[in-house]
Design a protein around this motif. Sequence first.
Motif, PDB file in Angstrom:
ATOM      1  N   UNK A  84     -17.329  54.121  42.962  1.00  0.00           N
ATOM      2  CA  UNK A  84     -16.650  55.096  42.107  1.00  0.00           C
ATOM      3  C   UNK A  84     -15.956  56.150  42.957  1.00  0.00           C
ATOM      4  N   UNK A  85     -16.618  56.601  44.028  1.00  0.00           N
ATOM      5  CA  UNK A  85     -15.982  57.563  44.936  1.00  0.00           C
ATOM      6  C   UNK A  85     -14.715  56.963  45.528  1.00  0.00           C
TER       7      UNK A  85
ATOM      8  N   UNK B 289      -5.538  54.253  34.204  1.00  0.00           N
ATOM      9  CA  UNK B 289      -6.520  53.962  33.157  1.00  0.00           C
ATOM     10  C   UNK B 289      -6.942  52.495  33.212  1.00  0.00           C
ATOM     11  N   UNK B 290      -5.977  51.607  33.400  1.00  0.00           N
ATOM     12  CA  UNK B 290      -6.287  50.183  33.501  1.00  0.00           C
ATOM     13  C   UNK B 290      -7.145  49.911  34.734  1.00  0.00           C
ATOM     14  N   UNK B 291      -6.778  50.496  35.875  1.00  0.00           N
ATOM     15  CA  UNK B 291      -7.526  50.301  37.120  1.00  0.00           C
ATOM     16  C   UNK B 291      -8.962  50.799  36.973  1.00  0.00           C
TER      17      UNK B 291
ATOM     18  N   UNK C  56     -14.834  50.064  36.104  1.00  0.00           N
ATOM     19  CA  UNK C  56     -16.038  50.311  35.308  1.00  0.00           C
ATOM     20  C   UNK C  56     -16.580  48.995  34.755  1.00  0.00           C
ATOM     21  N   UNK C  57     -15.703  48.137  34.293  1.00  0.00           N
ATOM     22  CA  UNK C  57     -16.129  46.864  33.713  1.00  0.00           C
ATOM     23  C   UNK C  57     -16.844  46.003  34.745  1.00  0.00           C
TER      24      UNK C  57
ATOM     25  N   UNK D  69     -20.243  49.416  30.531  1.00  0.00           N
ATOM     26  CA  UNK D  69     -20.832  50.655  30.009  1.00  0.00           C
ATOM     27  C   UNK D  69     -20.454  51.818  30.934  1.00  0.00           C
ATOM     28  N   UNK D  70     -20.076  52.907  30.326  1.00  0.00           N
ATOM     29  CA  UNK D  70     -19.682  54.073  31.108  1.00  0.00           C
ATOM     30  C   UNK D  70     -20.954  54.809  31.510  1.00  0.00           C
TER      31      UNK D  70
END
Length: 104
Positions: free
Chosen positions: A14-15, A54-56, A61-62, A68-69
């Motif tokens: 995520x970072x 947003x797509x990236x 996340x997926x 799940x977020x």
Amino acid sequence: MPEIREEVLIFFQAILAGMIVRFAYRGLHCLREIVRHSLFMIEAEDILFWIATAFYLFVQIYHTSDGSIRWYFVLGIVLGAAVSSGFIWWIEKRAKKNLHSEKE
């Protein structure tokens, strides 16, 4: 214990995702400084950038947390963007300092 290791790896991913988004936007900003754009083009670029972002991030996340977020993923994205913003600021500060010292 492997579960904690997996969570930490997801946090680092995520970072990295936050850093990639921030550096991509800085690249877009540099392009705008090199080639002047109309206000309409800037807005169109921004809309396309945020749709792509947003797509990236959705794909990240997926793949990392099965859709799940998780809040630590969001925190990692924000932290990555903040770290890369600080790095960009530091580089720009050093570059300006070097330009001023060369002129003298």
